[in-house]
Design a protein around this motif. Structure first.
Motif, PDB file in Angstrom:
ATOM      1  N   MET A   1       0.853  -1.186   0.000  1.00  0.00           N
ATOM      2  CA  MET A   1       0.000   0.000   0.000  1.00  0.00           C
ATOM      3  C   MET A   1       0.888   1.235   0.000  1.00  0.00           C
ATOM      4  N   ILE A   2       0.495   2.207  -0.808  1.00  0.00           N
ATOM      5  CA  ILE A   2       1.283   3.433  -0.971  1.00  0.00           C
ATOM      6  C   ILE A   2       0.774   4.496  -0.006  1.00  0.00           C
ATOM      7  N   ASP A   3       1.702   5.205   0.646  1.00  0.00           N
ATOM      8  CA  ASP A   3       1.352   6.343   1.482  1.00  0.00           C
ATOM      9  C   ASP A   3       1.351   7.579   0.569  1.00  0.00           C
ATOM     10  N   PHE A   4       0.152   8.015   0.153  1.00  0.00           N
ATOM     11  CA  PHE A   4       0.023   9.089  -0.822  1.00  0.00           C
ATOM     12  C   PHE A   4       0.506  10.435  -0.280  1.00  0.00           C
ATOM     13  N   THR A   5       0.309  10.679   0.986  1.00  0.00           N
ATOM     14  CA  THR A   5       0.767  11.948   1.572  1.00  0.00           C
ATOM     15  C   THR A   5       2.277  12.043   1.488  1.00  0.00           C
ATOM     16  N   TYR A   6       2.938  10.967   1.842  1.00  0.00           N
ATOM     17  CA  TYR A   6       4.405  10.944   1.787  1.00  0.00           C
ATOM     18  C   TYR A   6       4.869  11.092   0.334  1.00  0.00           C
ATOM     19  N   LEU A   7       4.246  10.363  -0.559  1.00  0.00           N
ATOM     20  CA  LEU A   7       4.603  10.410  -1.976  1.00  0.00           C
ATOM     21  C   LEU A   7       4.406  11.815  -2.543  1.00  0.00           C
ATOM     22  N   TYR A   8       3.295  12.436  -2.204  1.00  0.00           N
ATOM     23  CA  TYR A   8       2.998  13.792  -2.663  1.00  0.00           C
ATOM     24  C   TYR A   8       4.033  14.779  -2.122  1.00  0.00           C
ATOM     25  N   ASP A   9       4.269  14.748  -0.824  1.00  0.00           N
ATOM     26  CA  ASP A   9       5.219  15.682  -0.201  1.00  0.00           C
ATOM     27  C   ASP A   9       6.636  15.495  -0.748  1.00  0.00           C
ATOM     28  N   LYS A  10       6.990  14.257  -0.990  1.00  0.00           N
ATOM     29  CA  LYS A  10       8.345  13.960  -1.475  1.00  0.00           C
ATOM     30  C   LYS A  10       8.566  14.482  -2.897  1.00  0.00           C
ATOM     31  N   HIS A  11       7.540  14.414  -3.756  1.00  0.00           N
ATOM     32  CA  HIS A  11       7.721  14.688  -5.184  1.00  0.00           C
ATOM     33  C   HIS A  11       7.126  15.995  -5.684  1.00  0.00           C
ATOM     34  N   ILE A  12       6.334  16.678  -4.894  1.00  0.00           N
ATOM     35  CA  ILE A  12       5.611  17.843  -5.408  1.00  0.00           C
ATOM     36  C   ILE A  12       6.537  18.916  -5.967  1.00  0.00           C
ATOM     37  N   ASP A  13       7.603  19.261  -5.259  1.00  0.00           N
ATOM     38  CA  ASP A  13       8.499  20.330  -5.716  1.00  0.00           C
ATOM     39  C   ASP A  13       9.250  19.933  -6.980  1.00  0.00           C
ATOM     40  N   ASN A  14       9.720  18.684  -7.006  1.00  0.00           N
ATOM     41  CA  ASN A  14      10.450  18.218  -8.196  1.00  0.00           C
ATOM     42  C   ASN A  14       9.518  18.092  -9.403  1.00  0.00           C
ATOM     43  N   LEU A  15       8.285  17.632  -9.185  1.00  0.00           N
ATOM     44  CA  LEU A  15       7.323  17.547 -10.282  1.00  0.00           C
ATOM     45  C   LEU A  15       6.969  18.926 -10.817  1.00  0.00           C
ATOM     46  N   PHE A  16       6.839  19.891  -9.906  1.00  0.00           N
ATOM     47  CA  PHE A  16       6.528  21.253 -10.333  1.00  0.00           C
ATOM     48  C   PHE A  16       7.677  21.825 -11.167  1.00  0.00           C
ATOM     49  N   ALA A  17       8.906  21.617 -10.713  1.00  0.00           N
ATOM     50  CA  ALA A  17      10.077  22.090 -11.461  1.00  0.00           C
ATOM     51  C   ALA A  17      10.146  21.398 -12.827  1.00  0.00           C
ATOM     52  N   PHE A  18       9.858  20.105 -12.846  1.00  0.00           N
ATOM     53  CA  PHE A  18       9.844  19.343 -14.092  1.00  0.00           C
ATOM     54  C   PHE A  18       8.781  19.892 -15.043  1.00  0.00           C
ATOM     55  N   GLY A  19       7.581  20.130 -14.548  1.00  0.00           N
ATOM     56  CA  GLY A  19       6.496  20.659 -15.365  1.00  0.00           C
ATOM     57  C   GLY A  19       6.791  22.054 -15.872  1.00  0.00           C
ATOM     58  N   SER A  20       7.549  22.844 -15.108  1.00  0.00           N
ATOM     59  CA  SER A  20       7.891  24.215 -15.499  1.00  0.00           C
ATOM     60  C   SER A  20       8.790  24.240 -16.724  1.00  0.00           C
ATOM     61  N   ILE A  33      -0.448  18.223 -12.102  1.00  0.00           N
ATOM     62  CA  ILE A  33       0.117  17.422 -11.002  1.00  0.00           C
ATOM     63  C   ILE A  33      -1.013  16.826 -10.175  1.00  0.00           C
ATOM     64  N   GLN A  34      -2.003  17.647  -9.884  1.00  0.00           N
ATOM     65  CA  GLN A  34      -3.153  17.149  -9.116  1.00  0.00           C
ATOM     66  C   GLN A  34      -3.845  16.018  -9.876  1.00  0.00           C
ATOM     67  N   ASP A  35      -4.028  16.186 -11.185  1.00  0.00           N
ATOM     68  CA  ASP A  35      -4.659  15.144 -11.996  1.00  0.00           C
ATOM     69  C   ASP A  35      -3.855  13.842 -11.952  1.00  0.00           C
ATOM     70  N   VAL A  36      -2.524  13.968 -11.973  1.00  0.00           N
ATOM     71  CA  VAL A  36      -1.672  12.777 -11.917  1.00  0.00           C
ATOM     72  C   VAL A  36      -1.884  12.040 -10.598  1.00  0.00           C
ATOM     73  N   PHE A  37      -1.926  12.770  -9.506  1.00  0.00           N
ATOM     74  CA  PHE A  37      -2.106  12.122  -8.205  1.00  0.00           C
ATOM     75  C   PHE A  37      -3.521  11.561  -8.036  1.00  0.00           C
ATOM     76  N   VAL A  38      -4.504  12.248  -8.582  1.00  0.00           N
ATOM     77  CA  VAL A  38      -5.871  11.712  -8.529  1.00  0.00           C
ATOM     78  C   VAL A  38      -5.944  10.415  -9.326  1.00  0.00           C
ATOM     79  N   LYS A  39      -5.330  10.413 -10.496  1.00  0.00           N
ATOM     80  CA  LYS A  39      -5.322   9.198 -11.314  1.00  0.00           C
ATOM     81  C   LYS A  39      -4.561   8.086 -10.597  1.00  0.00           C
ATOM     82  N   LEU A  40      -3.464   8.448  -9.981  1.00  0.00           N
ATOM     83  CA  LEU A  40      -2.682   7.474  -9.228  1.00  0.00           C
ATOM     84  C   LEU A  40      -3.518   6.855  -8.107  1.00  0.00           C
ATOM     85  N   TYR A  41      -4.276   7.690  -7.426  1.00  0.00           N
ATOM     86  CA  TYR A  41      -5.101   7.196  -6.326  1.00  0.00           C
ATOM     87  C   TYR A  41      -6.244   6.314  -6.829  1.00  0.00           C
ATOM     88  N   THR A  42      -6.889   6.732  -7.924  1.00  0.00           N
ATOM     89  CA  THR A  42      -8.025   5.939  -8.428  1.00  0.00           C
ATOM     90  C   THR A  42      -7.577   4.634  -9.060  1.00  0.00           C
TER      91      THR A  42
END
Length: 170
Positions: A1-20, A33-42
């Motif tokens: 089972m994945i801890d989504f909060t940890y995954l989000y906190d760990k990657h949010i800044d790097n994903l934002f920089a990547f998307g920029s 980014i939000q869509d990616v995490f929602v898809k990941l969760y669903t």
């Protein structure tokens, strides 16, 4: 089972920089980014096959940004401006005018056709409307080949003489 909060906190800044690197639209990147995490969760039940979650997140974000660009391009292509509306109006007016001219021409040809003898009408109908060959017309009308050709020639000449009497500027 994945801890989504940890995954989000760990990657949010790097994903934002990547998307920029793909877009300067900060809000669109955040939405993607939000869509990616929602898809990941669903789809979390299907993630057993994912070996590298970091790569999965970056590839998903890149794909999501590309999807957003394609969607925006289609929306921009469909925007209607005044020039387009003017062209549409002109095309409609031209089509309407052409249709009206065609109706007048059809009515005129029908009047000419009505002035032909019944045999001339029959041969014109068989040849041009039913697209029969001369041999078929011979059998249908019960006359020989040369008589069919002569009747067709006289019928066309009669239509031409009737057409010369009318100014048919089409």
């Amino acid at each position: 089972m994945i801890d989504f909060t940890y995954l989000y906190d760990k990657h949010i800044d790097n994903l934002f920089a990547f998307g920029s690197r793909f877009s300067s639209d900060r809000e669109m990147i955040k939405d993607c980014i939000q869509d990616v995490f929602v898809k990941l969760y669903t789809k979390k039940d299907n993630l057993d096959n994912v070996e590298n979650i970091d790569s999965y997140l970056y590839v998903s974000l890149r794909n999501r940004i590309n999807d957003e660009y394609r969607r925006n391009i289609r929306l921009c292509d469909k925007e209607i401006n005044d020039t387009d509306m003017k062209k549409v109006a002109e095309a409609d007016a031209f089509a309407q005018e052409k249709h009206e001219r065609q109706q007048v021409l059809t009515a005129t040809v029908e009047q000419f056709f009505d002035k032909l003898s019944p045999r001339q009408q029959q041969i014109i109908n068989l040849y041009y409307i039913e697209q029969r060959k001369y041999d078929d017309i011979c059998q249908i009308m019960g006359i020989n080949y040369q008589s069919v050709r002569n009747l067709m020639h006289r019928s066309i000449m009669r239509l031409r003489s009737l057409a010369e009497t009318v100014d048919m500027a089409v």
